[in-house]
Scaffold this active site. Structure first.
Site, mmCIF file in Angstrom:
data_model
loop_
_atom_site.group_PDB
_atom_site.id
_atom_site.type_symbol
_atom_site.label_atom_id
_atom_site.label_comp_id
_atom_site.label_asym_id
_atom_site.label_seq_id
_atom_site.Cartn_x
_atom_site.Cartn_y
_atom_site.Cartn_z
ATOM 1 N N ASP A 177 -11.118 2.524 3.887
ATOM 2 C CA ASP A 177 -11.557 1.081 3.642
ATOM 3 C C ASP A 177 -13.059 0.687 3.366
ATOM 4 O OD1 ASP A 177 -9.601 -1.018 3.371
ATOM 5 O OD2 ASP A 177 -9.257 -1.299 5.376
ATOM 6 N N LYS A 186 0.804 -1.416 -0.038
ATOM 7 C CA LYS A 186 -0.043 0.072 -0.024
ATOM 8 C C LYS A 186 0.906 1.167 0.154
ATOM 9 C CE LYS A 186 -3.713 -2.521 1.990
ATOM 10 N NZ LYS A 186 -4.503 -2.928 3.348
ATOM 11 N N GLN A 223 -5.176 -2.023 9.371
ATOM 12 C CA GLN A 223 -4.650 -3.049 8.838
ATOM 13 C C GLN A 223 -5.226 -4.286 9.708
ATOM 14 O OE1 GLN A 223 -3.349 -3.559 5.739
ATOM 15 N NE2 GLN A 223 -3.856 -5.937 6.033
#
Ligand code: NAP
Length: 283
Positions: free
Chosen positions: A118, A51, A95
């Site tokens: 997200d 990322k 994460q």
């Protein structure tokens, strides 16, 4: 035959990089993505590294906060509160998975919904299902981009999604439905899964089992999107949920693993961060 997510993601990133170049002069700063990594799970470390690399390629600012696996839930919430309050932070990504002693739902719900790049915040999930403004989750959004870029028509077509997780199966099924596909969601209790799968014109597989979907489960000419990321128990190499070689002989279009859905997921994360930034600076 093969839908290259890697190539499409590279093209999307190049386009975004061009756009981002103009931001400092226009808005006085760059979009900023902050990733919180708890613990040192090798899979998570590798995702976070990927990322950050993509964010660098596009030219957006990105910070990874690394914390030990024994960090308390309270401390994680405090970090989120600080990032929420920081006007120079546009996107916050936690994460996953988090260590078991931390309540993931509580942590995700603590992120300000507009910074939830997200698309996992309850209000963003609600927005997807109620068709109101929301941040779309990255993997389902990336899959829809892959289908669109490959010219796959969805209206009135039979789509089967195998897997009903809240991060992939369910949202991708909803997005397919929104495009007027006729959608079946299959799962571990589905009877005669092979038959259900064979009827699909568009088959999306997100189960997390190496090479589970074999060629006999694929209808002639189907479009196959393989979301799975697994280790092949025989070779130790990365592989999808679909047995790629034989499946590709039946499918009209198929995504490889690696190089299919994965790069598009990251691309959509960067896109969501840029969109969050633009919403803020253009207010
Ligand atoms: P998950 O939360 O574990 O959900 C798996 C789903 O698959 C469940 O709904 C489960 O059914 C179903 N399933 C499991 N075994 C099955 C079987 N034998 N037959 C039919 N259905 C079965 O997984 P996830 O988070 O959705 O992830 C799925 C895969 O995608 C994993 O390999 C993950 O690493 C990968 N992934 C990739 C990306 C990417 O960007 N490429 C992003 C996210 C996830 P039940 O509900 O009945 O248990």
């Amino acid at each position: 035959m093969i839908i290259s997510g890697k190539e499409l993601a590279a093209a999307c990133k190049a386009e975004m990089a061009e756009e981002v170049k103009s931001f400092p002069a226009k808005y006085g700063r760059l979009p900023h993505l902050v990733v919180l990594l708890v613990g040192e799970d090798p899979g998570s470390v590798s995702y976070v590294t990927g990322k950050a690399k993509s964010a660098d390629e596009v030219g957006i600012k990105n910070t990874t906060i690394r914390k030990p696996a024994d960090i308390s839930e309270e401390e994680v919430l405090k970090i989120i509160d600080e990032l929420n309050a920081d006007d120079t932070v546009d996107g916050i990504l936690i994460q996953l998975p988090l260590p078991k002693h931390i309540d993931t739902d509580k942590v995700i719900a603590r992120i300000r919904r507009e910074k939830d790049v997200d698309g996992f915040h309850p209000l963003n999930v609600a927005g997807l299902w109620q068709k109101t403004e929301c941040v779309l989750p990255c993997t389902p959004k990336g899959i829809m981009k892959l289908l669109k870029a490959s010219g796959v028509g969805l209206q009135g077509r039979k789509a089967v999604v195998i897997g009903r997780s809240t991060i992939v199966g369910l949202p991708v099924a909803k997005l397919l439905l929104d495009q007027n596909a006729t959608v079946t969601i299959a799962h571990s209790r589905t009877k005669d899964l092979a038959q259900v799968a064979r009827e699909a014109e568009i088959l999306v597989v997100a189960i997390g089992r190496p090479k589970f979907v074999t060629a006999d489960m694929i209808g002639e000419g189907a479009v196959v999107i393989d979301v799975g990321v697994n280790r092949d128990p025989e070779t130790g190499k990365l592989c999808g949920d679909v047995d790629f070689e034989p499946a590709s002989k039946k499918a009209s279009l198929i995504t490889p693993v690696p190089g299919g859905v994965g790069p598009m997921t990251i691309c959509c994360l960067i896109e969501n961060t840029i969109e969050a930034f633009l919403k803020k600076v253009e207010k």
